[in-house]
Design an enzyme around this catalytic site. Structure first.
Site, PDB file in Angstrom:
ATOM      1  CB  SER A  30      -0.704 -32.696 -25.787  1.00 28.98           C
ATOM      2  OG  SER A  30      -0.956 -32.192 -27.081  1.00 28.98           O
ATOM      3  CD  GLU A  31      -5.852 -30.655 -27.613  1.00 26.97           C
ATOM      4  OE1 GLU A  31      -5.016 -30.299 -26.764  1.00 26.97           O
ATOM      5  OE2 GLU A  31      -6.171 -29.948 -28.592  1.00 26.97           O
ATOM      6  CG  ASN A  32      -2.082 -35.795 -28.782  1.00 32.43           C
ATOM      7  OD1 ASN A  32      -1.858 -34.865 -28.023  1.00 32.43           O
ATOM      8  ND2 ASN A  32      -1.131 -36.490 -29.348  1.00 32.43           N
TER       9      ASN A  32
ATOM     10  CB  SER B  83      -7.544 -36.483 -23.173  1.00 34.49           C
ATOM     11  OG  SER B  83      -7.012 -35.217 -23.437  1.00 34.49           O
TER      12      SER B  83
END
Lengths: 236, 218
Positions: B46-48, B88
Site C-alpha cells: 500500500s503506497e502509504n 514506497s
C-alpha cells in the site's frame, strides 16, 4: 550532544509568519503533526502555502486551517473527503496544486538531499506535464520536477530524543521522514521524548541532524478516518 | 448476468501469480485480496508505506497508526515492513512492484486511462495513480463497463483529463475481460450469461471479437 528540545509547541513555532510555505507530514489523518496544526490555528498566521499529501477532513488536520481561511495555496496529491476544501477550491478562494504522490514525496526528498530537480515518468502526457520540461530516457518520456522550497517542516514521530533523533511507528511514518531537513527549519513533535542515549542507534529512522526543534506533544487524538474491522460473523 | 464487484475482484484474483508484489487501488481492487488462492505467496503493497498488508483488524484491535492508502484500518502480516513515502514510490517507479490493479472512469482503446478528475464537478486528485500507471509493467483496470448514466467507459479516446498514456494492458469489467491490442479492445472472455452483442453495445471504442469468446472462468 546538541540539545534540540524546546519547551512546548508555542516555542517550537517561533518564527512562523503569514505568507510562509510549510510542509506537514501525514497521510490522511495518520501521522499528522496535531500539536503544530492546533498552534498554527491559534497563532492565526494566514496566506500560508501548505505542502501535505492531503488536506485533512472538515474538522480535523489541515481542515482546521481551512475553516479559518489560513491557507492560500494547498499542494497535495489527494483532497477528497473534505467538503469545505472542495467548496473553497471550486469558488476560487483556495489555490490548489495537485501533484502525483510519488512526485510529492520525491520533491520533499530532493529538498532534503540537496538535489535541485529530477526526472520522473509520472504525469507525462497529462495536464500535470503542461509547461514542464520533458526528456526521453531509455525510450520513455519523463518530466523535470523541482525540489520544494519551504520555510518550516512540521513532522510527527512516535519517539524522539533530545538530540532530535526520530523513530516512527507503522504507516504513521509516510511523508514525515522525507520532510525532515527539507525546509529551513524542521520541527518534530513526538509522542514520547526520551533522554539522549535511550534510543538504540540501530533503530533510528531519522538522525537528529535533519531536525532543528523537538518537543513532547500532548493530547493526541489520533483520529481514525475509516474504521474498518472484521467481525466474528463475517470474518475470514 | 453482469458480475457484481465481488465477482469482478474474484476474476482479477486469477491474474495474481505466485511471488508477486501487488499494489491494489481503492474500491473494487481492494477486494481482490480476499480472493487470491491460498496456495500461492503474494505480498500486498500500500503506497502509504506498508508491504505485507493483512486483513482488517478484529473489532477493538484497530490502530490509528496502521492504515492503507484508502485510510482504512488494516493489519500487518508476519514479515511485513513499513517505510516512508519516497521509498514506497521507489518500489513503484523502480518497477519492483509486479502488478498494479486500479479503478478507472474511462479507458481508451490505445491504453490511456482517466480516473482522477471531472472538470468543474469532482476534483479529488490523482494520489499515487499517476506514478503507478507511468511505471508499472502490468496494469489491470477493474471497473464497470458503463457509468451510472449508461455510457460506455471503454472509449475510442478518453474525454476526461488523463492519468496516464498508453499504459493499460488488461481490463476486467462486469461484462467482460479485454486486452488493449493494436489500438483496439480485444475481447477475451465474457461474463456468464452475457452475450457478445451486449458487450458490443456497451463498448464505444473499437472492439475486436475473435471467433470464439469463452465464458469467464470461475
Amino acid at each position: 550532544m546538541i540539545n534540540k528540545t524546546v519547551k512546548n509547541v508555542a516555542e517550537a513555532c517561533t518564527g512562523v509568519k503569514s505568507g510562509m510555505t510549510l510542509m506537514l507530514g501525514g497521510f490522511g489523518l495518520c501521522g499528522i503533526p496535531e500539536c503544530a496544526i492546533s498552534e498554527l490555528q491559534r497563532l492565526g498566521v494566514d496566506h500560508l502555502t501548505c505542502i501535505s499529501n492531503n488536506a485533512g477532513v472538515d474538522d480535523f488536520g489541515l481542515g482546521l486551517l481551512l475553516q479559518t481561511r489560513q491557507i492560500k495555496t494547498m499542494i497535495a496529491s489527494y483532497v477528497g473527503e473534505n467538503a469545505e476544501f472542495e467548496r473553497q477550491m471550486l469558488c476560487g478562494e483556495l489555490e490548489v496544486q495537485l501533484i502525483p504522490q510519488g512526485t510529492l514525496a520525491q520533491r520533499c526528498q530532493a529538498a532534503q538531499s540537496g538535489i535541485p530537480a529530477f526526472y520522473t515518468p509520472a504525469g507525462y502526457g497529462t495536464e500535470v506535464g503542461e509547461g514542464k520540461e520533458s526528456r526521453e530516457f531509455n525510450g520513455k518520456m519523463h518530466l523535470l520536477e523541482h525540489a520544494f522550497k519551504a520555510d518550516f517542516s512540521f513532522v510527527k514521530a512516535w519517539k524522539g530524543d533530545t538530540a532530535g533523533n526520530l523513530i516512527f511507528k507503522g504507516t504513521a511514518r509516510n511523508f514525515n521522514p522525507n520532510m525532515c531537513g527539507a525546509a529551513k527549519i524542521t520541527v518534530a513533535e513526538v509522542e514520547e521524548l526520551v533522554p539522549v542515549g535511550t534510543l538504540d542507534p540501530n533503530q533510528i529512522h531519522i538522525p537528529g541532524i535533519f531536525v532543528q526543534r523537538i518537543f513532547q506533544g500532548t493530547d493526541y487524538e489520533k483520529r481514525i478516518e475509516q474504521r474498518t474491522v472484521r467481525t466474528k460473523e463475517h470474518g475470514a | 448476468m453482469a458480475l457484481n464487484k465481488y465477482q469482478i475482484a474474484e476474476r482479477i484474483a486469477q491474474e495474481v501469480k505466485d511471488g508477486y508484489y501487488v499494489n491494489l487501488g481503492i474500491g473494487i481492487p481492494t477486494l481482490v485480496a480476499n480472493f487470491v488462492r491460498e496456495d500461492i505467496s503474494v505480498e500486498f503493497q500500500s503506497e502509504n508505506g506498508i508491504l505485507g498488508m493483512g486483513p482488517f483488524p478484529w473489532e477493538g484491535e484497530e490502530d490509528a497508526d496502521l492504515i492503507n492508502a484508502g485510510k482504512q484500518t488494516i493489519t500487518a502480516l508476519p514479515g511485513a515492513a513499513f517505510f516512508d513515502s519516497a521509498m514506497s514510490f521507489s518500489m513503484i517507479r523502480g518497477q519492483h512492484v509486479d502488478l498494479t490493479i486500479l479503478g478507472a472512469m474511462e479507458v481508451a482503446q490505445n491504453g490511456d486511462i482517466a480516473n482522477w478528475k471531472i472538470p468543474g464537478k469532482m476534483v479529488k486528485g490523482m494520489g499515487g495513480a499517476m506514478d503507478l500507471v507511468a511505471s508499472a509493467d502490468r496494469i489491470i483496470v477493474a471497473m464497470t463497463h458503463t457509468n451510472k448514466a449508461g455510457d460506455s467507459k471503454l472509449l475510442s479516446s478518453c474525454t476526461l483529463p488523463l492519468t496516464g498514456v498508453g499504459c493499460v494492458k488488461k481490463i476486467v469489467t462486469d461484462l467482460a475481460v479485454l486486452e488493449v491490442r493494436d489500438n483496439a479492445f480485444y475481447l477475451l472472455e465474457r461474463a456468464p450469461g452475457v452475450t457478445v452483442k451486449e458487450i458490443q453495445e456497451a463498448t464505444q471504442g473499437s472492439l475486436v471479437i475473435p471467433n470464439e469468446v469463452l465464458e469467464m472462468l470461475k
